[in-house]
Design a protein around this motif. Structure first.
Motif, PDB file in Angstrom:
ATOM      1  N   GLY A   1     -42.956 -14.176 -20.880  1.00 28.31           N
ATOM      2  CA  GLY A   1     -43.804 -13.029 -21.168  1.00 28.31           C
ATOM      3  C   GLY A   1     -43.455 -11.793 -20.383  1.00 28.31           C
ATOM      4  O   GLY A   1     -44.201 -10.815 -20.408  1.00 28.31           O
ATOM      5  N   ALA A   2     -42.313 -11.783 -19.680  1.00 26.32           N
ATOM      6  CA  ALA A   2     -41.942 -10.627 -18.866  1.00 26.32           C
ATOM      7  C   ALA A   2     -40.449 -10.352 -18.987  1.00 26.32           C
ATOM      8  O   ALA A   2     -39.641 -11.247 -19.208  1.00 26.32           O
ATOM      9  CB  ALA A   2     -42.311 -10.856 -17.411  1.00 26.32           C
TER      10      ALA A   2
ATOM     11  N   ILE B   1     -41.764  -4.989 -18.869  1.00 25.50           N
ATOM     12  CA  ILE B   1     -42.558  -5.620 -19.924  1.00 25.50           C
ATOM     13  C   ILE B   1     -43.325  -6.774 -19.304  1.00 25.50           C
ATOM     14  O   ILE B   1     -42.737  -7.627 -18.645  1.00 25.50           O
ATOM     15  CB  ILE B   1     -41.655  -6.122 -21.067  1.00 25.50           C
ATOM     16  N   GLU B   2     -44.632  -6.779 -19.499  1.00 26.87           N
ATOM     17  CA  GLU B   2     -45.483  -7.781 -18.872  1.00 26.87           C
ATOM     18  C   GLU B   2     -46.428  -8.397 -19.898  1.00 26.87           C
ATOM     19  O   GLU B   2     -46.816  -7.757 -20.866  1.00 26.87           O
ATOM     20  CB  GLU B   2     -46.312  -7.145 -17.741  1.00 26.87           C
ATOM     21  N   ARG B   3     -46.815  -9.637 -19.670  1.00 29.96           N
ATOM     22  CA  ARG B   3     -47.845 -10.332 -20.444  1.00 29.96           C
ATOM     23  C   ARG B   3     -47.609 -10.206 -21.952  1.00 29.96           C
ATOM     24  O   ARG B   3     -48.514  -9.898 -22.727  1.00 29.96           O
ATOM     25  CB  ARG B   3     -49.233  -9.801 -20.067  1.00 29.96           C
TER      26      ARG B   3
ATOM     27  N   THR C   1     -47.754  -5.479 -22.433  1.00 32.63           N
ATOM     28  CA  THR C   1     -47.961  -4.274 -21.636  1.00 32.63           C
ATOM     29  C   THR C   1     -46.600  -3.755 -21.214  1.00 32.63           C
ATOM     30  O   THR C   1     -45.722  -4.533 -20.818  1.00 32.63           O
ATOM     31  CB  THR C   1     -48.812  -4.581 -20.394  1.00 32.63           C
ATOM     32  N   ILE C   2     -46.405  -2.429 -21.309  1.00 33.70           N
ATOM     33  CA  ILE C   2     -45.142  -1.806 -20.939  1.00 33.70           C
ATOM     34  C   ILE C   2     -45.410  -0.759 -19.869  1.00 33.70           C
ATOM     35  O   ILE C   2     -46.223   0.150 -20.070  1.00 33.70           O
ATOM     36  CB  ILE C   2     -44.454  -1.148 -22.157  1.00 33.70           C
TER      37      ILE C   2
ATOM     38  N   VAL D   1     -48.591   1.465 -21.015  1.00 30.00           N
ATOM     39  CA  VAL D   1     -49.067   1.395 -22.401  1.00 30.00           C
ATOM     40  C   VAL D   1     -49.303  -0.070 -22.746  1.00 30.00           C
ATOM     41  O   VAL D   1     -48.427  -0.916 -22.537  1.00 30.00           O
ATOM     42  CB  VAL D   1     -48.050   2.020 -23.381  1.00 30.00           C
ATOM     43  N   THR D   2     -50.479  -0.352 -23.273  1.00 32.98           N
ATOM     44  CA  THR D   2     -50.839  -1.727 -23.601  1.00 32.98           C
ATOM     45  C   THR D   2     -50.995  -1.903 -25.107  1.00 32.98           C
ATOM     46  O   THR D   2     -51.683  -1.118 -25.759  1.00 32.98           O
ATOM     47  CB  THR D   2     -52.152  -2.131 -22.903  1.00 32.98           C
ATOM     48  N   LEU D   3     -50.348  -2.922 -25.637  1.00 32.35           N
ATOM     49  CA  LEU D   3     -50.531  -3.327 -27.028  1.00 32.35           C
ATOM     50  C   LEU D   3     -51.442  -4.540 -27.000  1.00 32.35           C
ATOM     51  O   LEU D   3     -51.094  -5.570 -26.413  1.00 32.35           O
ATOM     52  CB  LEU D   3     -49.198  -3.680 -27.685  1.00 32.35           C
TER      53      LEU D   3
END
Length: 314
Positions: free
Chosen positions: A159-160, A168-170, A188-189, A239-241
């Motif tokens: 996930g990273a 790039i996280e989670r 999340t970026i 920025v979170t998707l």
């Protein structure tokens, strides 16, 4: 009564949550990193008036993230230790706040630990989060542990991923039932650089196309539509998707992702280029990263076609 007691135990605060701690506790070497340190309480009821964070060797190009009401500077102690100092503000004793530092991690071996000793200064007292666990000692046994970052084995972080100044996280994919035509992905970026970028889409073996979509309420109906120009990633911002907002849409599924699996997705960025990331697949209808400390709850329709309308022509 038993249920009430169990709820009280779950909700009751513990001293572990009050420690100064890093929000992101693992990161790969040779990458941009934001050391976001969470301050959980004041000094015996007094507000925090100053925060000082020592910078470890191996963490370079350090700069404080601007914070309203506070003045931040890079200083050096008499013993030559570099530190970031925030002054001029006041954090109430019962409030929680994050103080962040951007920088780069050097060529460090996986598994090594970088401590960020942190001091809270109040009017008549201070708290020094500076203790470091000796080998074989549980850090949770310390009274005032320093926030610690562990250098991760890049291949082992699910996930990273990192690409230049982008972290790039989670990143995860919501599981869908057999026969589903689409699925949703979230992540999340963090853009810790000085230049903008854009997430354009991607590719993967289990879908014919990977697009960036946005959900919006239109005339009382939740709609989804692609972002033809991609999703902007401004410099210095996160920025979170997430379900109910921006998200990845996996189209033309050849093998719907199954809960418990991991899938490999290549994300395409306008400047950083292609970045491969391994994503865990959640249970049906999940609303958070399956590894878990994000908010739970059910999703909002991406990939399950409940009460939504697509604004694209696929």
């Amino acid at each position: 009564m038993k249920n009430l007691m169990m709820m009280a135990l779950v909700l009751a605060p513990t001293t572990a949550f009050a420690h100064a701690s890093l929000e992101t506790k693992t990161a790969p070497a040779n990458s941009a990193y934001e050391a976001a340190i969470r301050i959980g309480h004041g000094c015996d009821g007094q507000p925090t008036l100053e925060v000082r964070v020592e910078l470890p060797d191996g963490f370079t190009d350090a700069a404080p993230v601007a914070k309203d009401g506070w003045e931040a500077s890079l200083a050096e102690t008499a013993s030559g230790v570099r530190e970031i100092v925030w002054q001029g503000g006041s954090l109430p004793a019962d409030a929680k706040e994050t103080f962040a530092i951007t920088g780069r991690l050097g060529d460090l071996p996986a598994g090594s630990a970088l401590a960020f000793p942190t001091r809270q200064v109040c009017a008549d007292a201070q708290i020094a989060w500076v203790e470091r666990a000796a080998p074989g000692v549980d850090p949770h046994s310390l009274d005032r542990p320093a926030p610690v970052l562990t250098i991760a084995d890049t291949g082992a972080v699910v996930g990273a991923a990192h690409a230049g100044d982008l972290a790039i996280e989670r990143a995860w994919v919501r599981g869908v039932p057999p026969g589903a035509p689409v699925a949703g992905g979230y992540l999340t970026i963090v853009n810790s650089g000085t230049a903008p970028d854009r997430l354009l889409g991607g590719s993967t073996d289990f879908a014919g196309a990977v697009e960036v979509h946005e959900m919006a309420m239109t005339n009382g109906m939740m709609t989804m539509a692609p972002l033809p120009e991609g999703l902007p990633l401004p410099p210095g911002e996160t920025v979170t998707l997430s379900p109910g907002g921006y998200h990845l849409m996996f189209l033309e599924l050849s093998a719907p992702p199954k809960p418990g699996d991991t899938v490999t997705v290549t994300l395409d960025f306008a400047e950083a280029g292609p970045v491969e990331v391994t994503m865990p697949v959640s249970q049906f209808g999940a609303g958070a990263f399956p590894g878990g400390d994000g908010a739970g709850g059910h999703g909002h329709g991406e990939g399950d076609a409940h009460g939504t309308s697509h604004g694209s022509s696929h």
